[in-house]
Design a protein around this motif. Structure first.
Motif, PDB file in Angstrom:
ATOM      1  N   CYS A  45      15.876 -47.336 -35.598  1.00 30.92           N
ATOM      2  CA  CYS A  45      16.819 -48.461 -35.482  1.00 30.92           C
ATOM      3  C   CYS A  45      17.015 -49.260 -36.770  1.00 30.92           C
ATOM      4  CB  CYS A  45      16.362 -49.438 -34.396  1.00 30.92           C
ATOM      5  SG  CYS A  45      15.703 -48.648 -32.931  1.00 30.92           S
ATOM      6  N   LYS A  55      25.390 -59.760 -26.038  1.00 30.14           N
ATOM      7  CA  LYS A  55      25.046 -58.410 -26.486  1.00 30.14           C
ATOM      8  C   LYS A  55      23.599 -58.327 -26.966  1.00 30.14           C
ATOM      9  CE  LYS A  55      27.898 -56.092 -29.185  1.00 30.14           C
ATOM     10  NZ  LYS A  55      29.072 -55.890 -30.062  1.00 30.14           N
ATOM     11  N   ILE A  56      23.170 -59.380 -27.642  1.00 27.58           N
ATOM     12  CA  ILE A  56      21.796 -59.377 -28.136  1.00 27.58           C
ATOM     13  C   ILE A  56      20.804 -59.280 -26.967  1.00 27.58           C
ATOM     14  CG2 ILE A  56      20.039 -60.842 -29.245  1.00 27.58           C
ATOM     15  CD1 ILE A  56      22.206 -61.749 -31.191  1.00 27.58           C
ATOM     16  N   CYS A  99      20.078 -49.641 -39.294  1.00 24.86           N
ATOM     17  CA  CYS A  99      21.328 -50.342 -38.953  1.00 24.86           C
ATOM     18  C   CYS A  99      21.096 -51.760 -38.436  1.00 24.86           C
ATOM     19  CB  CYS A  99      22.105 -49.601 -37.884  1.00 24.86           C
ATOM     20  SG  CYS A  99      22.414 -47.897 -38.236  1.00 24.86           S
ATOM     21  N   HIS A 100      19.853 -52.154 -38.282  1.00 26.94           N
ATOM     22  CA  HIS A 100      19.626 -53.459 -37.659  1.00 26.94           C
ATOM     23  C   HIS A 100      18.762 -54.374 -38.511  1.00 26.94           C
ATOM     24  CE1 HIS A 100      21.490 -53.259 -33.691  1.00 26.94           C
ATOM     25  NE2 HIS A 100      21.265 -51.954 -33.748  1.00 26.94           N
ATOM     26  N   TYR A 147      27.201 -51.890 -41.600  1.00 26.77           N
ATOM     27  CA  TYR A 147      27.069 -51.968 -40.142  1.00 26.77           C
ATOM     28  C   TYR A 147      27.142 -53.433 -39.775  1.00 26.77           C
ATOM     29  CZ  TYR A 147      25.782 -47.100 -40.041  1.00 26.77           C
ATOM     30  OH  TYR A 147      25.815 -45.744 -40.175  1.00 26.77           O
ATOM     31  N   SER A 148      27.875 -53.740 -38.738  1.00 29.50           N
ATOM     32  CA  SER A 148      28.063 -55.155 -38.409  1.00 29.50           C
ATOM     33  C   SER A 148      26.737 -55.823 -38.064  1.00 29.50           C
ATOM     34  CB  SER A 148      29.042 -55.288 -37.237  1.00 29.50           C
ATOM     35  OG  SER A 148      28.503 -54.653 -36.102  1.00 29.50           O
ATOM     36  N   THR A 149      25.710 -55.001 -37.760  1.00 30.62           N
ATOM     37  CA  THR A 149      24.426 -55.571 -37.361  1.00 30.62           C
ATOM     38  C   THR A 149      23.444 -55.645 -38.528  1.00 30.62           C
ATOM     39  OG1 THR A 149      23.974 -53.324 -36.631  1.00 30.62           O
ATOM     40  CG2 THR A 149      24.485 -54.951 -34.941  1.00 30.62           C
ATOM     41  N   TRP A 160      11.594 -55.233 -29.205  1.00 29.99           N
ATOM     42  CA  TRP A 160      12.936 -55.851 -29.201  1.00 29.99           C
ATOM     43  C   TRP A 160      12.947 -57.129 -28.364  1.00 29.99           C
ATOM     44  CZ3 TRP A 160      17.973 -54.744 -31.150  1.00 29.99           C
ATOM     45  CH2 TRP A 160      17.953 -53.811 -32.177  1.00 29.99           C
ATOM     46  N   TYR A 172      21.047 -43.242 -30.460  1.00 30.58           N
ATOM     47  CA  TYR A 172      20.531 -43.192 -31.827  1.00 30.58           C
ATOM     48  C   TYR A 172      19.078 -42.758 -31.945  1.00 30.58           C
ATOM     49  CZ  TYR A 172      24.848 -45.413 -33.183  1.00 30.58           C
ATOM     50  OH  TYR A 172      26.155 -45.670 -33.403  1.00 30.58           O
ATOM     51  N   SER A 173      18.443 -42.481 -30.843  1.00 26.61           N
ATOM     52  CA  SER A 173      17.074 -41.991 -30.991  1.00 26.61           C
ATOM     53  C   SER A 173      16.910 -40.795 -30.073  1.00 26.61           C
ATOM     54  CB  SER A 173      16.073 -43.070 -30.597  1.00 26.61           C
ATOM     55  OG  SER A 173      16.037 -43.202 -29.194  1.00 26.61           O
ATOM     56  N   MET A 207      21.939 -47.698 -26.902  1.00 22.57           N
ATOM     57  CA  MET A 207      21.564 -47.468 -28.294  1.00 22.57           C
ATOM     58  C   MET A 207      20.435 -46.446 -28.383  1.00 22.57           C
ATOM     59  SD  MET A 207      22.848 -49.141 -30.980  1.00 22.57           S
ATOM     60  CE  MET A 207      24.537 -49.668 -30.849  1.00 22.57           C
ATOM     61  N   VAL A 208      19.455 -46.656 -27.502  1.00 25.64           N
ATOM     62  CA  VAL A 208      18.313 -45.743 -27.525  1.00 25.64           C
ATOM     63  C   VAL A 208      18.794 -44.315 -27.248  1.00 25.64           C
ATOM     64  CG1 VAL A 208      16.170 -45.120 -26.338  1.00 25.64           C
ATOM     65  CG2 VAL A 208      16.641 -47.502 -26.888  1.00 25.64           C
ATOM     66  N   PHE A 266      20.979 -52.015 -25.066  1.00 31.71           N
ATOM     67  CA  PHE A 266      19.754 -51.455 -25.627  1.00 31.71           C
ATOM     68  C   PHE A 266      19.583 -49.998 -25.193  1.00 31.71           C
ATOM     69  CE2 PHE A 266      15.257 -50.429 -25.126  1.00 31.71           C
ATOM     70  CZ  PHE A 266      14.784 -50.656 -26.408  1.00 31.71           C
TER      71      PHE A 266
HETATM   72  C1  HEC Z   1      23.875 -45.986 -36.895  1.00 34.82           C
HETATM   73  C2  HEC Z   1      23.522 -47.367 -36.811  1.00 34.82           C
HETATM   74  C3  HEC Z   1      22.706 -47.844 -35.633  1.00 34.82           C
HETATM   75  C4  HEC Z   1      21.512 -47.404 -35.208  1.00 34.82           C
HETATM   76  C5  HEC Z   1      20.684 -46.267 -35.760  1.00 34.82           C
HETATM   77  C6  HEC Z   1      21.133 -48.274 -34.123  1.00 34.82           C
HETATM   78  N1  HEC Z   1      22.092 -49.200 -33.886  1.00 34.82           N
HETATM   79 FE1  HEC Z   1      22.027 -50.600 -32.460  1.00 34.82          FE
HETATM   80  N2  HEC Z   1      23.864 -51.226 -33.025  1.00 34.82           N
HETATM   81  C7  HEC Z   1      24.598 -50.730 -34.078  1.00 34.82           C
HETATM   82  C8  HEC Z   1      25.847 -51.392 -34.148  1.00 34.82           C
HETATM   83  C9  HEC Z   1      26.957 -51.131 -35.187  1.00 34.82           C
HETATM   84  C10 HEC Z   1      25.861 -52.320 -33.091  1.00 34.82           C
HETATM   85  C11 HEC Z   1      26.983 -53.264 -32.728  1.00 34.82           C
HETATM   86  C12 HEC Z   1      27.824 -52.470 -31.777  1.00 34.82           C
HETATM   87  C13 HEC Z   1      29.094 -53.183 -31.437  1.00 34.82           C
HETATM   88  O1  HEC Z   1      29.467 -54.132 -32.103  1.00 34.82           O
HETATM   89  O2  HEC Z   1      29.684 -52.730 -30.466  1.00 34.82           O
HETATM   90  C14 HEC Z   1      24.599 -52.206 -32.421  1.00 34.82           C
HETATM   91  C15 HEC Z   1      24.245 -52.974 -31.340  1.00 34.82           C
HETATM   92  C16 HEC Z   1      23.004 -52.935 -30.765  1.00 34.82           C
HETATM   93  C17 HEC Z   1      22.578 -53.813 -29.710  1.00 34.82           C
HETATM   94  C18 HEC Z   1      23.386 -54.933 -29.092  1.00 34.82           C
HETATM   95  C19 HEC Z   1      23.113 -56.230 -29.780  1.00 34.82           C
HETATM   96  C20 HEC Z   1      23.959 -56.485 -30.998  1.00 34.82           C
HETATM   97  O3  HEC Z   1      23.415 -57.027 -31.955  1.00 34.82           O
HETATM   98  O4  HEC Z   1      25.143 -56.158 -30.999  1.00 34.82           O
HETATM   99  C21 HEC Z   1      21.314 -53.493 -29.407  1.00 34.82           C
HETATM  100  C22 HEC Z   1      20.428 -54.144 -28.383  1.00 34.82           C
HETATM  101  C23 HEC Z   1      20.962 -52.380 -30.265  1.00 34.82           C
HETATM  102  N3  HEC Z   1      21.998 -52.065 -31.067  1.00 34.82           N
HETATM  103  C24 HEC Z   1      19.759 -51.737 -30.217  1.00 34.82           C
HETATM  104  C25 HEC Z   1      19.440 -50.652 -31.024  1.00 34.82           C
HETATM  105  C26 HEC Z   1      18.185 -49.956 -30.936  1.00 34.82           C
HETATM  106  C27 HEC Z   1      17.052 -50.305 -30.020  1.00 34.82           C
HETATM  107  C28 HEC Z   1      18.253 -48.966 -31.846  1.00 34.82           C
HETATM  108  C29 HEC Z   1      17.209 -47.951 -32.146  1.00 34.82           C
HETATM  109  C30 HEC Z   1      16.934 -47.069 -31.113  1.00 34.82           C
HETATM  110  C31 HEC Z   1      19.540 -49.031 -32.476  1.00 34.82           C
HETATM  111  N4  HEC Z   1      20.234 -50.048 -31.959  1.00 34.82           N
HETATM  112  C32 HEC Z   1      19.949 -48.133 -33.426  1.00 34.82           C
HETATM  113  C33 HEC Z   1      24.215 -49.725 -34.924  1.00 34.82           C
HETATM  114  C34 HEC Z   1      23.069 -48.984 -34.804  1.00 34.82           C
END
Ligand code: HEC
Ligand code: SF4
Ligand code: SF4
Ligand code: SF4
Ligand code: SF4
Length: 583
Positions: free
Chosen positions: A240, A179-180, A243-244, A116-118, A209, A193-194, A189-190, A186
């Motif tokens: 989260c 993006k951060i 992947c983070h 995952y890129s993150t 966060w 993925y949740s 994502m919520v 946010f």
């Molecule tokens: C399946 C993997 C996965 C899960 C689970 C996940 N994320 Fe992410 N998230 C990513 C990816 C991949 C990106 C980058 C997306 C892109 O480049 O467009 C990202 C990007 C983000 C960003 C934007 C900032 C950044 O670093 O690009 C936020 C804020 C974020 N996620 C929050 C959350 C939160 C809060 C949760 C939990 C509820 C969560 N993510 C769960 C994979 C995930």
């Protein structure tokens, strides 16, 4: 959808450009040596050459050169450490970003199950490579605009290369930073993925966060209440964390996010994530589509040229392949200026400002020349000056980090210009020696034609001496060229002359004339050559001898210690003495 269309369009333009550029390698003709082959002959010779190398021990040479010269860039290291650091930073950083980040769906994802890129190490590495490229770009700008490396010219193409890379990098960093901080990201994502739907839980996660991941939220004003931290962490780990990694690992994206914090909410509301996303991708696509036509094409042409040069032998390879290699070398040049820094006649550029004197710029002209474009008279004159101001010293070829055989290129073009009826007094030019060495390669008519013209011209000059109105001469006609000139011991330094033309370049008398050759007969370096060849009358007959103001500029600038002014002075005395003896 739009994005996909743009991506495939730029890929298509890139491929088309690539095919076009590679096809020019087989069609461009640079000078005399390449005239005898058709395009298909050149392609089949290249194919045979490549197969011959692949199925022979020479393949080992290729591997060695690839590692040392292409990957480790040993040739740049030899010349300039700072430049090597710069190039390694940009090259390695950019290549890694390209493979790991831009092409992640083709390369990184299939290679790593948990990509995952993150997630670390990818999050950290992406930022690390980004910093490498940025640092390299800063060194590039420092070298060009602050350090001002001598004779390093900055052409529009150099600006383009620096600007496009900078735009790609900066927009990428800002995109990550925004993006951060982005509340919209946010929430998405919520949602995706949740399974959280209770606002209280979402707020607990949000607060974590904001505290630890650089998020900027309109809902969170106060510092996080320590009692809810366990809940926040639990939610984070559950939904989260897989992947983070901590965003602080984004060693450049995170600081960018911190910087943007005061305006982050407004940026998010304005949809700047999308805007930067488009800027970043458009810059990448423009870079890709325009690559074959830009300086960045050297990322393809330079390695190919280095490899070809490593396995090709100038005397044994098919001449058709040499012609192809020379066309390729035009694309391989990175306009780095190393050759101009070491060129033994580059002082002439400092004096006259004619860019065509610098080998790095001569190469640019060569592209125009090879493309067959009509040149204006002035352009041609400047070019001729440049192309003749060359001692064949080979220093440019030795230092070129791309291994371009520059001296061969100059030879071909000069010979080509001569065959087109160019009147430079050949035996008195620094070209004559090298041309003699290349005699076997030229058709005998081509070889002897200019020489006979020049012999006649010299004989004519001696005839002219009969008529003092035309050329001031104090000697009677003497066509016996071989007779040695009787100079003092100190004046025999003329034999050290290697025809760099520095003396003529710095001479104020020469500089006084639009067409000095016509006005003065011979220029100081040509007088030195005439003396060296024993062409006494030629030297005596030159008006230059009598126009010299004895300023000693030439003598001071001679890299070979030739006592140019003293010789001119002595020649004058000898000429006068001879004229009295003959009366
Ligand atoms: C399946 C993997 C996965 C899960 C689970 C996940 N994320 Fe992410 N998230 C990513 C990816 C991949 C990106 C980058 C997306 C892109 O480049 O467009 C990202 C990007 C983000 C960003 C934007 C900032 C950044 O670093 O690009 C936020 C804020 C974020 N996620 C929050 C959350 C939160 C809060 C949760 C939990 C509820 C969560 N993510 C769960 C994979 C995930
Ligand atoms: S061969 Fe000619 S162009 Fe190259 S460094 Fe020597 S003088 Fe300069
Ligand atoms: S010819 Fe070689 S040394 Fe000269 S500018 Fe081009 S790449 Fe650099
Ligand atoms: S001494 Fe004579 S030839 Fe030499 S630079 Fe001066 S004027 Fe020219
Ligand atoms: S005399 Fe000296 S400065 Fe003049 S061409 Fe010869 S080597 Fe160069």
């Amino acid at each position: 959808m739009l994005f996909t269309v743009i991506f495939y369009t730029s890929l298509f333009v890139f491929l088309l450009g690539l095919i076009y550029k590679v096809s020019t390698w087989f069609s461009l003709e640079i000078g005399v040596a390449s005239k005898n082959f058709t395009i298909s002959e050149r392609i089949s010779a290249a194919a045979r050459g490549i197969l011959g190398v692949i199925f022979s021990p020479k393949i080992l040479i290729l591997v060695k050169v690839f590692i040392l010269d292409v990957v480790l860039q040993r040739r740049i290291l030899k010349e300039d450490f700072l430049r090597w650091i710069m190039h390694m930073l940009i090259f390695t950083g950019f290549m890694m970003l390209l493979l790991m980040h831009a092409f992640d769906s083709f390369i990184t994802t299939p290679l790593f199950d948990e990509y995952y890129s993150t997630l670390n190490p990818f999050l950290f590495l992406r930022n690390f490579f980004g910093i490498m490229v940025l640092a390299g770009l800063m060194i590039a700008v420092y070298r060009r605009f602050i350090l001002k490396v001598p004779r390093l010219r900055t052409s529009p193409m150099d600006y383009y290369a620096i600007i496009i890379l900078t735009v790609i990098m900066i927009s990428g960093i800002l995109l990550e930073g925004i993006k951060i901080t982005s509340y919209t990201e946010f929430r998405n994502m919520v949602k995706n993925y949740s399974a959280l739907d209770e606002e209280e839980e979402i707020l607990a996660l949000e607060k974590l966060w904001v505290k630890d991941f650089g998020l900027v939220s309109p809902n969170v004003k106060d510092p996080i209440d320590p009692t809810i931290i366990p809940l926040s962490k639990e939610l984070h780990n559950m939904h989260c964390a897989d992947c983070h990694s901590s965003t602080e690992w984004a060693i450049i994206g995170y600081p960018a996010a911190r910087l943007l914090k005061p305006i982050a909410l407004r940026l998010d509301r304005l949809g700047c994530v999308n805007a930067f996303w488009y800027i970043h991708f458009l810059a990448c696509f423009i870079g890709l589509a325009y690559l074959p036509f830009s300086k960045m094409f050297h990322v393809i042409a330079s390695p190919v040229s280095l490899l070809a040069n490593a396995v090709m032998d100038k005397d044994k390879s098919f001449p058709a392949n040499i012609a192809t290699r020379q066309a390729m070398e035009l694309d391989a040049c990175t306009h780095c200026g190393t050759c101009s820094l070491t060129c033994s006649v580059a002082v002439a550029f400092d004096k006259t400002g004619n860019l065509n004197i610098l080998p790095s710029e001569k190469l640019v002209f060569l592209k125009t020349y090879a493309s067959g474009k009509d040149l204006k008279k002035n352009e041609l004159k400047a070019i001729q000056e440049g192309i003749y101001l060359c001692t064949n010293c080979d220093r440019c070829t030795v230092v070129c980090p791309v291994g371009i055989n520059l001296r061969e290129l100059w030879f071909n073009v000069r010979e080509d210009l001569i065959q087109k009826g160019n009147p430079i007094p050949l035996v008195l030019s620094p070209f004559s020696f090298y041309r003699g060495l290349n005699q076997q390669k030229l058709e005998s008519d081509n070889y002897s034609n200019p020489i006979s013209i020049i012999k006649d011209a010299i004989a004519d000059k001696c005839e002219l001496m009969k008529n003092p109105d035309e050329v001031i001469s104090l000697t009677p006609i003497n066509k016996k060229f071989k007779e040695k000139v009787d100079l003092s011991y100190q004046a025999t330094t003329y034999s050290c002359c290697f025809s760099c033309q520095n003396c003529s370049t710095v001479c104020p008398v020469v500089g006084n004339y639009e067409n000095p050759q016509e006005a003065l007969g011979l220029l100081p370096h040509q007088i030195m050559r005439s003396v060296g060849l024993g062409l006494k009358d030629l030297a005596f007959g030159s008006k230059m001898l009598w126009d010299c103001v004895t300023c000693y500029q030439c003598q001071e600038h001679c890299p070979q210690g030739v006592k140019v002014t003293d010789i001119l002075y002595e020649l004058k005395n000898l000429a006068i003495k001879e004229s009295f003896n003959n009366e």
